[in-house]
Design a protein around this motif. Structure first.
Motif, PDB file in Angstrom:
ATOM      1  N   HIS A 120       7.996   1.949 -22.052  1.00 58.62           N
ATOM      2  CA  HIS A 120       9.126   2.825 -21.728  1.00 58.62           C
ATOM      3  C   HIS A 120       8.761   4.307 -21.796  1.00 58.62           C
ATOM      4  O   HIS A 120       9.469   5.153 -21.244  1.00 58.62           O
ATOM      5  CB  HIS A 120      10.295   2.541 -22.677  1.00 58.62           C
ATOM      6  N   LEU A 121       7.645   4.626 -22.456  1.00 60.54           N
ATOM      7  CA  LEU A 121       7.197   6.016 -22.541  1.00 60.54           C
ATOM      8  C   LEU A 121       6.286   6.395 -21.377  1.00 60.54           C
ATOM      9  O   LEU A 121       5.877   7.546 -21.253  1.00 60.54           O
ATOM     10  CB  LEU A 121       6.457   6.245 -23.867  1.00 60.54           C
ATOM     11  N   GLY A 122       5.967   5.427 -20.539  1.00 61.90           N
ATOM     12  CA  GLY A 122       5.076   5.680 -19.415  1.00 61.90           C
ATOM     13  C   GLY A 122       3.613   5.473 -19.743  1.00 61.90           C
ATOM     14  O   GLY A 122       2.748   5.699 -18.888  1.00 61.90           O
ATOM     15  N   LYS A 123       3.305   5.048 -20.962  1.00 67.97           N
ATOM     16  CA  LYS A 123       1.908   4.803 -21.328  1.00 67.97           C
ATOM     17  C   LYS A 123       1.380   3.612 -20.544  1.00 67.97           C
ATOM     18  O   LYS A 123       1.990   2.546 -20.518  1.00 67.97           O
ATOM     19  CB  LYS A 123       1.771   4.530 -22.825  1.00 67.97           C
ATOM     20  N   VAL A 124       0.241   3.797 -19.909  1.00 68.99           N
ATOM     21  CA  VAL A 124      -0.382   2.727 -19.131  1.00 68.99           C
ATOM     22  C   VAL A 124      -1.107   1.778 -20.075  1.00 68.99           C
ATOM     23  O   VAL A 124      -2.012   2.180 -20.809  1.00 68.99           O
ATOM     24  CB  VAL A 124      -1.368   3.299 -18.094  1.00 68.99           C
ATOM     25  N   LEU A 125      -0.703   0.525 -20.045  1.00 71.74           N
ATOM     26  CA  LEU A 125      -1.340  -0.497 -20.871  1.00 71.74           C
ATOM     27  C   LEU A 125      -2.424  -1.237 -20.101  1.00 71.74           C
ATOM     28  O   LEU A 125      -3.379  -1.742 -20.683  1.00 71.74           O
ATOM     29  CB  LEU A 125      -0.295  -1.495 -21.371  1.00 71.74           C
ATOM     30  N   CYS A 126      -2.255  -1.303 -18.782  1.00 71.59           N
ATOM     31  CA  CYS A 126      -3.215  -2.030 -17.949  1.00 71.59           C
ATOM     32  C   CYS A 126      -3.053  -1.591 -16.502  1.00 71.59           C
ATOM     33  O   CYS A 126      -1.946  -1.242 -16.076  1.00 71.59           O
ATOM     34  CB  CYS A 126      -2.957  -3.539 -18.067  1.00 71.59           C
ATOM     35  N   PHE A 127      -4.147  -1.570 -15.755  1.00 72.92           N
ATOM     36  CA  PHE A 127      -4.031  -1.435 -14.303  1.00 72.92           C
ATOM     37  C   PHE A 127      -5.136  -2.244 -13.642  1.00 72.92           C
ATOM     38  O   PHE A 127      -6.193  -2.483 -14.228  1.00 72.92           O
ATOM     39  CB  PHE A 127      -4.046   0.033 -13.851  1.00 72.92           C
ATOM     40  N   PHE A 128      -4.855  -2.694 -12.420  1.00 72.71           N
ATOM     41  CA  PHE A 128      -5.839  -3.491 -11.697  1.00 72.71           C
ATOM     42  C   PHE A 128      -5.804  -3.174 -10.214  1.00 72.71           C
ATOM     43  O   PHE A 128      -4.795  -2.698  -9.674  1.00 72.71           O
ATOM     44  CB  PHE A 128      -5.606  -4.992 -11.920  1.00 72.71           C
ATOM     45  N   SER A 129      -6.922  -3.428  -9.565  1.00 72.85           N
ATOM     46  CA  SER A 129      -7.049  -3.297  -8.115  1.00 72.85           C
ATOM     47  C   SER A 129      -8.037  -4.363  -7.671  1.00 72.85           C
ATOM     48  O   SER A 129      -9.155  -4.427  -8.196  1.00 72.85           O
ATOM     49  CB  SER A 129      -7.558  -1.901  -7.742  1.00 72.85           C
ATOM     50  N   SER A 130      -7.630  -5.209  -6.713  1.00 76.34           N
ATOM     51  CA  SER A 130      -8.481  -6.340  -6.332  1.00 76.34           C
ATOM     52  C   SER A 130      -8.404  -6.622  -4.837  1.00 76.34           C
ATOM     53  O   SER A 130      -7.345  -6.489  -4.225  1.00 76.34           O
ATOM     54  CB  SER A 130      -8.056  -7.616  -7.078  1.00 76.34           C
ATOM     55  N   TYR A 131      -9.533  -7.028  -4.293  1.00 77.48           N
ATOM     56  CA  TYR A 131      -9.572  -7.586  -2.940  1.00 77.48           C
ATOM     57  C   TYR A 131      -9.309  -9.078  -3.064  1.00 77.48           C
ATOM     58  O   TYR A 131      -9.895  -9.755  -3.918  1.00 77.48           O
ATOM     59  CB  TYR A 131     -10.941  -7.343  -2.308  1.00 77.48           C
ATOM     60  N   VAL A 132      -8.410  -9.625  -2.238  1.00 77.55           N
ATOM     61  CA  VAL A 132      -8.029 -11.034  -2.391  1.00 77.55           C
ATOM     62  C   VAL A 132      -8.356 -11.894  -1.176  1.00 77.55           C
ATOM     63  O   VAL A 132      -8.099 -13.097  -1.181  1.00 77.55           O
ATOM     64  CB  VAL A 132      -6.519 -11.160  -2.733  1.00 77.55           C
ATOM     65  N   GLY A 133      -8.901 -11.290  -0.115  1.00 72.67           N
ATOM     66  CA  GLY A 133      -9.250 -12.073   1.066  1.00 72.67           C
ATOM     67  C   GLY A 133      -8.437 -11.661   2.278  1.00 72.67           C
ATOM     68  O   GLY A 133      -7.940 -10.532   2.356  1.00 72.67           O
ATOM     69  N   VAL A 134      -8.277 -12.568   3.220  1.00 76.38           N
ATOM     70  CA  VAL A 134      -7.521 -12.292   4.450  1.00 76.38           C
ATOM     71  C   VAL A 134      -6.142 -12.940   4.339  1.00 76.38           C
ATOM     72  O   VAL A 134      -6.027 -14.168   4.245  1.00 76.38           O
ATOM     73  CB  VAL A 134      -8.262 -12.835   5.688  1.00 76.38           C
ATOM     74  N   TYR A 135      -5.115 -12.106   4.318  1.00 79.96           N
ATOM     75  CA  TYR A 135      -3.739 -12.581   4.164  1.00 79.96           C
ATOM     76  C   TYR A 135      -2.797 -11.699   4.968  1.00 79.96           C
ATOM     77  O   TYR A 135      -3.160 -10.596   5.396  1.00 79.96           O
ATOM     78  CB  TYR A 135      -3.306 -12.528   2.688  1.00 79.96           C
ATOM     79  N   ASP A 136      -1.563 -12.183   5.134  1.00 79.64           N
ATOM     80  CA  ASP A 136      -0.510 -11.321   5.662  1.00 79.64           C
ATOM     81  C   ASP A 136       0.091 -10.548   4.495  1.00 79.64           C
ATOM     82  O   ASP A 136      -0.193 -10.823   3.323  1.00 79.64           O
ATOM     83  CB  ASP A 136       0.560 -12.141   6.395  1.00 79.64           C
ATOM     84  N   VAL A 137       0.943  -9.571   4.804  1.00 77.92           N
ATOM     85  CA  VAL A 137       1.445  -8.677   3.761  1.00 77.92           C
ATOM     86  C   VAL A 137       2.348  -9.405   2.766  1.00 77.92           C
ATOM     87  O   VAL A 137       2.336  -9.103   1.561  1.00 77.92           O
ATOM     88  CB  VAL A 137       2.172  -7.466   4.390  1.00 77.92           C
TER      89      VAL A 137
END
Length: 235
Positions: A120-137
């Motif tokens: 609730h304070l805006g502190k980032v506990l985790c973040f991720f960014s991943s490529y998952v393959g070929v998909y629709d949105v």
């Protein structure tokens, strides 16, 4: 230990620069907004400062202290412009919020997912960014929600918190929260999400305005480029 903290600071710095480049490229290509070198530098300073304020706090090494205060070196025009873009809506004090997004380079096409977990304070506990393959949105958005469930469930120390997973696609939220999924192409994945949410006790998937998902959108776009996966937990 000290060298590990400095390495983590450098990793986040490089990651932020990469995100800024993608955002500048998108503004130039899709919005016809020219991005000069001064604004690029300010974008790097601002986003790096934002991440270290909410994610890198607690480190006292010189590098992190510099990065925490790097926003002060932005021009006043850039500060006002960037601050107006920050419309993230914090959860209540007893909740954690996992903003997620999916992005594809065409539909279907190379797809990426991203997410940021904050208190609730805006502190980032985790973040991720991943490529998952070929998909629709649609599939990419659902995969992002499923990944958030998996990450949250992997941390027993977080399960005591109530969880909100926020997605900026109304149709995906309606689909994921529906109980009538039999026969759909995403039946298995949505069932997994339902089971995960039920296991957490008090958890839900909600819609959020696109403007409040700007950072997560950058993470998903980064994933869609096929770059190496990124996953960071705060200490």
């Amino acid at each position: 230990m000290h060298s590990e903290k400095i390495k983590k600071s450098l990793d986040v710095f490089v990651f932020c620069c990469d995100v800024v480049y993608l955002e500048a490229r998108n503004q130039s290509i899709f919005k016809d907004v020219p991005v000069d070198s001064v604004r690029m530098e300010d974008m790097v300073r601002f986003i790096v400062g934002w991440w270290f304020k909410h994610f890198g706090g607690g480190y006292l090494d010189p590098l992190t202290l510099i990065l925490l205060n790097i926003v002060d070196r932005c021009s006043e025009v850039s500060k006002k412009s960037f601050l107006n873009l920050q419309k993230w809506i914090p959860p209540a004090t007893n909740l954690l919020k996992f903003n997620v997004d999916g992005s594809v380079r065409s539909s279907p096409g190379f797809a990426g997912i991203g997410g940021v977990l904050r208190n609730h304070l805006g502190k980032v506990l985790c973040f991720f960014s991943s490529y998952v393959g070929v998909y629709d949105v649609i599939s990419a958005e659902i995969l992002a929600i499923a990944r958030a469930c998996d990450l949250f469930g992997s941390r027993p120390d977080l399960v005591r918190w109530m969880l909100i997973i926020a997605c900026d696609s109304k149709s995906v939220v309606e689909w994921v929260t529906s109980r009538d999924i039999e026969g759909s192409n995403h039946e298995h994945l949505i069932s997994h999400i339902h089971n995960s949410l039920h296991g957490f006790g008090q958890a839900s998937v909600v819609h959020c305005p696109r403007a409040s998902n700007s950072y997560v959108d950058c993470l998903a776009k980064k994933g869609s480029t096929g770059c190496e996966d990124v996953l960071c937990w705060s200490d």
